[in-house]
Motif scaffolding. Structure first.
Motif, PDB file in Angstrom:
ATOM      1  N   SER A 119       1.019  -1.216  -0.045  1.00 49.92           N
ATOM      2  CA  SER A 119      -0.244   0.225  -0.434  1.00 49.92           C
ATOM      3  C   SER A 119       1.233   1.033  -0.078  1.00 49.92           C
ATOM      4  CB  SER A 119      -1.149  -0.133   1.236  1.00 49.92           C
ATOM      5  OG  SER A 119      -0.244  -0.193   2.291  1.00 49.92           O
ATOM      6  N   PHE A 120       2.088   1.222   0.643  1.00 49.86           N
ATOM      7  CA  PHE A 120       2.540   2.189   0.498  1.00 49.86           C
ATOM      8  C   PHE A 120       3.467   2.444  -0.632  1.00 49.86           C
ATOM      9  CE2 PHE A 120       6.970   3.994   1.005  1.00 49.86           C
ATOM     10  CZ  PHE A 120       7.450   5.395   1.642  1.00 49.86           C
ATOM     11  N   LEU A 121       3.340   1.308  -1.343  1.00 46.65           N
ATOM     12  CA  LEU A 121       4.597   1.800  -3.130  1.00 46.65           C
ATOM     13  C   LEU A 121       3.372   2.447  -3.554  1.00 46.65           C
ATOM     14  CD1 LEU A 121       6.958  -0.866  -3.273  1.00 46.65           C
ATOM     15  CD2 LEU A 121       7.323   1.316  -3.023  1.00 46.65           C
ATOM     16  N   ALA A 145       6.294  -9.909  -5.882  1.00 51.24           N
ATOM     17  CA  ALA A 145       6.056  -9.478  -7.316  1.00 51.24           C
ATOM     18  C   ALA A 145       4.693  -8.880  -7.372  1.00 51.24           C
ATOM     19  CB  ALA A 145       5.039 -11.074  -7.764  1.00 51.24           C
ATOM     20  N   GLU A 146       3.952  -8.515  -6.015  1.00 50.55           N
ATOM     21  CA  GLU A 146       3.389  -7.412  -6.087  1.00 50.55           C
ATOM     22  C   GLU A 146       3.616  -6.120  -5.367  1.00 50.55           C
ATOM     23  OE1 GLU A 146      -1.056  -5.827  -3.660  1.00 50.55           O
ATOM     24  OE2 GLU A 146      -0.253  -7.676  -3.517  1.00 50.55           O
ATOM     25  N   LEU A 151       6.519  -0.811  -7.816  1.00 47.44           N
ATOM     26  CA  LEU A 151       8.019  -0.256  -8.144  1.00 47.44           C
ATOM     27  C   LEU A 151       7.957   0.235 -10.117  1.00 47.44           C
ATOM     28  CD1 LEU A 151      10.313   0.882  -7.567  1.00 47.44           C
ATOM     29  CD2 LEU A 151      11.479  -1.431  -7.338  1.00 47.44           C
ATOM     30  N   ARG A 152       7.734  -0.705 -10.800  1.00 42.26           N
ATOM     31  CA  ARG A 152       7.913  -0.896 -12.342  1.00 42.26           C
ATOM     32  C   ARG A 152       7.067   0.477 -12.838  1.00 42.26           C
ATOM     33  NH1 ARG A 152       3.820  -2.559 -15.601  1.00 42.26           N
ATOM     34  NH2 ARG A 152       4.338  -2.701 -18.173  1.00 42.26           N
ATOM     35  N   ILE A 178      10.834  -8.733 -13.521  1.00 45.23           N
ATOM     36  CA  ILE A 178       8.802  -7.123 -13.630  1.00 45.23           C
ATOM     37  C   ILE A 178       9.730  -6.235 -13.665  1.00 45.23           C
ATOM     38  CG2 ILE A 178       7.523  -6.043 -12.098  1.00 45.23           C
ATOM     39  CD1 ILE A 178       6.876  -9.226 -11.670  1.00 45.23           C
ATOM     40  N   LEU A 179      10.597  -5.935 -12.726  1.00 48.10           N
ATOM     41  CA  LEU A 179      12.098  -5.773 -12.163  1.00 48.10           C
ATOM     42  C   LEU A 179      12.323  -4.081 -13.379  1.00 48.10           C
ATOM     43  CD1 LEU A 179      13.384  -2.872 -10.745  1.00 48.10           C
ATOM     44  CD2 LEU A 179      14.522  -4.952  -9.754  1.00 48.10           C
TER      45      LEU A 179
END
Length: 394
Positions: A119-121, A145-146, A151-152, A178-179
Motif C-alpha cells: 500500500s505504501f508503494l 512480485a506485487e 515499483l515498475r 518485472i523490475l
C-alpha cells in the motif's frame, strides 16, 4: 494495530506503553535529534532505530509514527532516511497519505529495512507526479512480485528518478524481469544497484547468467552511467557481455562496481582489454574477486593506458612479485585519484617501490590506501594500511 493517537501519551492504555513507559515523542525532540547530525539549514532528516533508541534512551513505538509523520509534513526535508523501523500497514488511509506528503520536497528517499507494505508503494505510485525524489533506496526490504509491479509503475511514470537501490531485496529469477521491464522503460534512470538480490540467510541461489543477460539489454540502451553488481558470483564469462558494450565508442558507463564476485584473471583480462578502447569509465571496483597474481599482472600491463581515475583491487590474493610489477608500471603523470590495493601481499621490494612513487609524487599519499614504514624487527621496509584515503562512495 496503532494505539489511540491522543496527545496524552501517558494515558495511553496500549500494551507497549504499559510495559515501556517513557516520555512522549514530540516535534521538539525530533528537532533536537536532527541538529545532532545535520547542518544548517537542517533539511536532511535521518533516523535509525538502534541509534535513536540508544541516544534517546527510549524505544520507538508505533505510536511515535504519528509524531514523525507530523514532523515530516511540517519540516518538509530535502532528504529522508529511515532505517530499521517498520513502517506500519496503516489502516487509516489519511495517515499513509500524510506520510507520503512528508516526502513531497525530498529529492532522496532512503527506506532501509522498514518492511515496506504494498500500500505504501502504491501510494508513491499514485502521487508520483507531485513528488520530487531522484534517488530511491529500498535496500534490505523483502520485495514480492506485487511490490515490484508498483515499483515498475513508479519507474515508468517518473520523469526524474535517476538512482534506484534494490540491494538485498529477496528478488528471484521469477520477479527480476518485472523490475527489469520498469528499468528498460524508464525515461530517467541512470544508476542502479541490484547487488545480492537473494540474501545468503535464505540459502537462495540466483542464476547470475540469467541476470547478466537481462542487465546487458539494459546497458545496451546506453543510458546507464552507474552499475553496481556486488555479491552475484559473476565470473569471467559474464564479463564478456559487459566488455562488449564497454568497447563501443558510444559507451556512457562511468562507474562499474563488481565487488565480491569471482572474476578471476580471465575476467580481468576481458575487462581491461575493453578498457583500452573505452574513454568513459572512471571508477572500477574489483575488490574481492580472486584475481590472483595473473590478474595483477594483467592490470600491470594495462594500467598506464586506461583512463580509470578510481581503481579498487584490494583483497585479491595478488602476490609480491605481481604487486611489484603493478606498482612499477605506474608512470607520471598518473590519472589515479583513488587506488586501493590493501589485502594483497607485499615485501620489502614492493615497499621500496611504493616509497619511491610517493616521494616522487607519482602517487599522492591521500590517493592510496597503503603506506610504508620501517620494520625494526626485520630491519627492512614494510607496507602498512593507510587510513587517510578518502572513501569511495558510488
Amino acid at each position: 494495530m496503532l494505539c489511540d493517537p491522543s496527545p496524552r501519551f501517558a494515558e495511553c492504555k496500549c500494551e507497549i506503553h504499559k510495559t515501556h513507559p517513557h516520555k512522549p515523542l514530540s516535534i521538539l525532540i525530533l528537532d533536537c535529534w536532527q541538529r545532532e547530525y545535520d547542518k544548517r539549514t537542517y533539511e536532511n532528516f535521518q533516523i535509525n532505530k538502534k541509534f535513536f533508541e540508544e541516544r534517546m534512551k527510549r524505544i520507538f513505538t508505533e505510536q511515535d509514527w504519528f509524531v514523525l509523520i507530523d514532523y515530516l509534513m511540517k519540516r518538509k526535508p530535502k532528504s529522508v532516511q529511515i532505517c530499521n523501523i517498520e513502517i506500519p500497514d496503516f489502516k487509516n488511509v489519511t495517515l499513509l497519505e500524510n506520510l507520503i506528503k512528508g516526502f513531497k520536497n525530498a529529492e532522496t528517499i532512503q527506506l532501509k529495512n522498514v518492511s515496506l507494505s504494498t500500500s505504501f508503494l502504491f501510494g508513491l505510485q499514485k502521487n508520483i507526479n507531485s513528488l520530487k525524489f531522484k534517488h530511491l533506496d529500498l535496500s534490505q526490504n523483502e520485495l514480492s512480485a506485487e511490490h515490484l509491479l508498483h515499483l515498475r509503475c513508479i519507474l515508468i511514470q517518473s520523469d526524474i528518478l535517476e538512482y534506484l537501490n534494490v540491494e538485498n531485496c529477496f528478488i528471484n529469477e521469477n520477479t527480476f524481469p518485472i523490475l527489469a521491464d520498469g528499468l528498460h522503460k524508464s525515461k530517467s534512470i541512470r544508476c542502479i544497484n541490484i547487488s545480492r538480490p537473494c540474501p545468503m540467510s535464505r540459502g537462495s541461489i540466483f542464476d547470475s547468467s540469467k541476470l547478466i543477460n537481462i542487465v546487458s539489454q539494459l546497458i545496451w540502451q546506453n543510458k546507464l552511467t552507474t552499475l553496481i553488481l556486488r555479491h552475484l558470483n559473476l565470473n569471467g564469462h559474464d564479463m564478456e557481455i559487459i566488455s562488449e558494450y564497454l568497447e563501443t565508442p558510444s559507451s556512457k558507463l562511468q562507474h562499474l562496481d563488481l565487488k565480491s564476485n569471482n572474476l578471476t584473471s580471465h575476467g580481468t583480462e576481458v575487462l581491461f582489454n575493453a578498457l583500452m578502447k573505452n574513454k568513459a569509465l572512471q571508477t572500477l571496483n574489483l575488490c574481492g574477486n580472486n584475481l590472483g597474481s595473473k590478474g595483477g599482472i594483467v592490470i600491470a600491463r594495462h594500467i598506464s593506458y586506461s583512463n580509470i581515475q578510481s581503481l579498487d583491487i584490494s583483497h585479491n590474493q595478488i602476490d609480491c612479485e605481481a604487486m611489484y610489477e603493478l606498482l612499477t608500471a605506474i608512470k607520471k603523470p598518473c590519472g589515479l585519484q583513488i587506488f586501493k590495493i590493501y589485502g594483497n601481499k607485499f615485501n620489502a621490494k614492493t615497499a621500496s617501490i611504493l616509497k619511491r612513487l610517493l616521494r616522487a609524487n607519482v602517487l599522492n599519499q591521500n590517493d592510496i590506501d597503503v603506506t610504508y614504514t620501517w620494520d625494526h624487527s626485520k630491519n627492512e621496509l614494510c607496507v602498512i594500511p593507510y587510513f587517510g584515503i578518502e572513501r569511495m562512495h558510488i
